[in-house]
Scaffold this motif. Structure first.
Motif, short mmCIF file in Angstrom:
data_model
loop_
_atom_site.label_atom_id
_atom_site.label_comp_id
_atom_site.label_asym_id
_atom_site.label_seq_id
_atom_site.Cartn_x
_atom_site.Cartn_y
_atom_site.Cartn_z
N SER A 92 0.82 -1.21 0.00
CA SER A 92 0.00 0.00 0.00
C SER A 92 0.85 1.26 0.00
O SER A 92 1.86 1.35 0.72
N VAL A 93 0.43 2.23 -0.81
CA VAL A 93 1.07 3.54 -0.81
C VAL A 93 0.08 4.60 -0.34
O VAL A 93 0.25 5.79 -0.63
N HIS A 94 -0.92 4.18 0.41
CA HIS A 94 -1.89 5.12 0.95
C HIS A 94 -1.19 6.09 1.89
O HIS A 94 -0.33 5.69 2.68
N PRO A 95 -1.57 7.38 1.86
CA PRO A 95 -0.89 8.37 2.70
C PRO A 95 -0.95 8.05 4.19
O PRO A 95 -0.05 8.45 4.95
N SER A 96 -1.96 7.32 4.63
CA SER A 96 -2.10 7.01 6.05
C SER A 96 -1.35 5.75 6.47
O SER A 96 -1.33 5.42 7.65
N MET A 97 -0.77 5.03 5.53
CA MET A 97 -0.13 3.77 5.85
C MET A 97 1.14 3.95 6.69
O MET A 97 1.38 3.24 7.65
N GLY A 98 1.94 4.92 6.35
CA GLY A 98 3.22 5.06 7.03
C GLY A 98 4.21 4.04 6.50
O GLY A 98 3.99 3.39 5.49
N LYS A 99 5.31 3.88 7.21
CA LYS A 99 6.39 2.98 6.78
C LYS A 99 6.03 1.54 7.10
O LYS A 99 5.73 1.19 8.23
N VAL A 100 6.05 0.69 6.07
CA VAL A 100 5.86 -0.76 6.25
C VAL A 100 7.24 -1.39 6.29
O VAL A 100 7.99 -1.32 5.32
N SER A 101 7.58 -2.00 7.41
CA SER A 101 8.92 -2.57 7.57
C SER A 101 8.98 -4.02 7.07
O SER A 101 8.08 -4.82 7.34
N PHE A 102 10.06 -4.33 6.37
CA PHE A 102 10.36 -5.70 5.96
C PHE A 102 11.67 -6.17 6.57
O PHE A 102 12.23 -7.17 6.14
N LYS A 103 12.15 -5.46 7.56
CA LYS A 103 13.40 -5.85 8.21
C LYS A 103 13.20 -7.19 8.91
O LYS A 103 12.22 -7.41 9.58
N GLY A 104 14.16 -8.08 8.73
CA GLY A 104 14.08 -9.40 9.33
C GLY A 104 13.35 -10.42 8.49
O GLY A 104 13.28 -11.60 8.88
N PHE A 105 12.80 -10.02 7.34
CA PHE A 105 12.09 -10.97 6.46
C PHE A 105 13.08 -11.96 5.84
O PHE A 105 14.25 -11.63 5.61
N PRO A 106 12.59 -13.15 5.53
CA PRO A 106 13.44 -14.10 4.80
C PRO A 106 13.78 -13.56 3.41
O PRO A 106 13.07 -12.70 2.87
N LYS A 107 14.84 -14.06 2.83
CA LYS A 107 15.16 -13.70 1.46
C LYS A 107 13.98 -14.06 0.56
O LYS A 107 13.34 -15.10 0.74
N THR A 108 13.69 -13.17 -0.39
CA THR A 108 12.44 -13.29 -1.15
C THR A 108 12.68 -13.14 -2.65
O THR A 108 13.46 -12.28 -3.08
N PHE A 109 11.99 -13.99 -3.41
CA PHE A 109 11.99 -13.89 -4.87
C PHE A 109 10.56 -13.60 -5.32
O PHE A 109 9.62 -14.28 -4.91
N ILE A 110 10.40 -12.58 -6.17
CA ILE A 110 9.08 -12.17 -6.65
C ILE A 110 9.07 -12.23 -8.17
O ILE A 110 9.99 -11.72 -8.82
N SER A 111 8.05 -12.83 -8.75
CA SER A 111 7.89 -12.78 -10.20
C SER A 111 6.50 -12.25 -10.52
O SER A 111 5.54 -12.50 -9.80
N TRP A 112 6.42 -11.50 -11.61
CA TRP A 112 5.13 -11.01 -12.09
C TRP A 112 5.29 -10.67 -13.57
O TRP A 112 6.38 -10.76 -14.12
N PHE A 119 11.79 -11.39 -11.10
CA PHE A 119 11.72 -11.64 -12.53
C PHE A 119 10.44 -11.02 -13.06
O PHE A 119 9.36 -11.24 -12.50
N THR A 120 10.56 -10.22 -14.11
CA THR A 120 9.39 -9.60 -14.73
C THR A 120 9.23 -10.15 -16.14
O THR A 120 10.11 -9.98 -16.99
N ALA A 121 8.11 -10.82 -16.37
CA ALA A 121 7.84 -11.39 -17.69
C ALA A 121 7.27 -10.33 -18.62
O ALA A 121 6.64 -9.36 -18.17
N LYS A 122 7.44 -10.52 -19.90
CA LYS A 122 6.89 -9.62 -20.90
C LYS A 122 5.74 -10.31 -21.61
O LYS A 122 5.81 -11.50 -21.93
N ASP A 123 4.66 -9.55 -21.81
CA ASP A 123 3.53 -10.02 -22.62
C ASP A 123 2.90 -11.31 -22.09
O ASP A 123 2.57 -12.22 -22.85
N ALA A 124 2.70 -11.39 -20.76
CA ALA A 124 2.06 -12.58 -20.17
C ALA A 124 0.98 -12.13 -19.20
O ALA A 124 1.06 -11.05 -18.61
N PRO A 125 -0.05 -12.96 -18.99
CA PRO A 125 -1.12 -12.59 -18.05
C PRO A 125 -0.76 -12.97 -16.62
O PRO A 125 0.30 -13.55 -16.35
#
Length: 402
Positions: free
Chosen positions: A320-340, A369-375
């Motif tokens: 979320s980037v809502h103005p009321s959200m404030g800082k969302v911390s990910f410190k201490g999270f496991p190593k993460t891989f994101i694809s979209w 990893f960011t794919a091109k032209d995929a749903p």
């Protein structure tokens, strides 16, 4: 049936009529329209891919047909374990002792308690591990949390995600099996947030406390809403492990997270982002601010309130980037891989998530990893072979460096 927005007294008749209409009336029109390459949503798409996207958008459990008459196909859920051959299953007992802190506060507000739910084992090709087999030395195990907007689909091996799970297990030589949790789906006012997180926590506890896996040998995976749940469960484990009062009760966080096309903002802060509406023509999902997608967000939030509380809750909307959200911390999270994919409606919020995580965890701890032209959830769709191969290869390379 898990959900229904509009009650229809003649559901079977409507479903049959709609199916015939789509197949025999609309389908040929799609076929003709997409013959010229210039009319295709993406010029790189084949004629078959154009048809498949339109077909899934209508017949998905979150699509236009399901909005009117309910899901076209039934799926197993947390109420029973279907008895089918070669399906390895078990019941997970409630684990109320693990529900503490912010998770307990959310559960008390929603009237949610720990419950007995099913889970399923998937074997990697060439392996046949017993349901109750303890962890082997050096073995990595996958905890899979399925998608479906919190209201649909299933972890059952004969379901939607069989292809993804079996292929993901080939990305690391130490992975021999995957544990998939059949968490409670949200329906009406039943099982809102954080029921699915509590159920996923019970599955994680089983791997550690019953089978003897070390947290660092467990990989959380999930796509779409499952990606949201992976992040939420990891957040709870990180927070609980920091608290001296709960660190001896709640297991520590896992070794890694691998999430695909996560629904990372259930609030409204990305509703007007370029991808949210600009990519509707290239995605299998319908708009998230109308129909079943909006319905899912509201009932999953339940008494926590949509959109106000959802916009500012890091468990529900970590991107979320809502103005009321404030800082969302990910410190201490496991190593993460994101694809979209840059062609899906969640592209902007997933990129926001990546930036937020990288800011706190560093570039070495966040792969993507960011794919091109995929749903959306292209890694579950065999038709997008080129993007699939590239995504799984990127996962394999990233996991090899852990």
């Amino acid at each position: 049936m898990v959900y229904r927005l509009r009650r229809q007294p003649f559901r079977a008749i409507i479903l049959a009529f709609t199916f015939i209409s789509v197949i025999f009336l609309r389908f040929p029109l799609w076929a003709i329209y997409y013959i010229p390459r210039r009319t295709r949503p993406r010029s790189s798409w084949t004629w078959q891919q154009c048809i498949e996207v339109n077909f899934i958008r209508v017949f998905t459990p979150l699509g236009t047909l399901a909005e009117w008459v309910g899901p076209a196909l039934g799926h197993p859920d947390s109420r029973a374990i279907p008895r089918k051959s070669k399906v390895k299953s078990l019941w997970l007992e409630p684990t109320p002792q693990l529900i503490t802190g912010s998770l307990k506060e959310a559960a008390d507000k929603a009237g949610v308690q720990s419950a007995r739910i099913p889970a399923y084992w998937y074997d990697r090709d060439g392996y046949n591990t017993a349901v109750d087999a303890p962890a082997r030395s050096g073995e990595k195990v996958v905890l899979y949390i399925h998608g479906g907007a919190f209201i649909a689909l299933s972890a059952h091996p004969n379901g939607w995600f069989d292809y993804w799970i079996k292929r993901f297990m080939t990305t690391h030589p130490a992975i021999q099996r995957t544990f998939a949790v059949e968490y409670r789906l949200t329906s009406g006012d039943e099982n809102p947030f954080p029921a699915a997180i509590i159920d996923s926590l019970a599955a994680y506890s089983h791997l550690i406390n019953d089978l003897g896996f070390k947290p660092e040998d467990i990989i959380f995976t999930g796509g779409s809403a499952g990606g949201n749940l992976v992040l939420a469960l990891a957040r709870y484990l990180v927070e609980a492990h920091r608290d001296p009062g709960t660190s001896n009760v709640v297991p520590g966080p896992p070794g890694a997270l691998v999430i695909t096309c996560p629904w990372a903002d259930l609030g409204t802060s990305h509703n007007d982002s370029p991808s949210s509406h600009g990519n509707l023509v290239t995605d299998i999902l319908v708009a998230e601010d109308t129909g079943l997608m909006l319905h899912a967000r509201k009932i999953y939030a339940g008494p926590h309130g949509f959109p106000e509380d959802v916009n500012t809750n890091p468990y529900l909307s970590p991107a979320s980037v809502h103005p009321s959200m404030g800082k969302v911390s990910f410190k201490g999270f496991p190593k993460t891989f994101i694809s979209w994919s840059e062609a899906e409606i969640f592209a902007d919020q997933d990129n926001t998530l990546r930036k937020k995580m990288t800011e706190d965890m560093g570039e070495d701890s966040v792969g993507y990893f960011t794919a091109k032209d995929a749903p959306h959830e292209f890694t579950t769709l065999a038709s997008w072979k080129a993007q699939n191969d590239s995504a799984y290869r990127a996962m394999e390379e990233w996991l090899s460096r852990l």
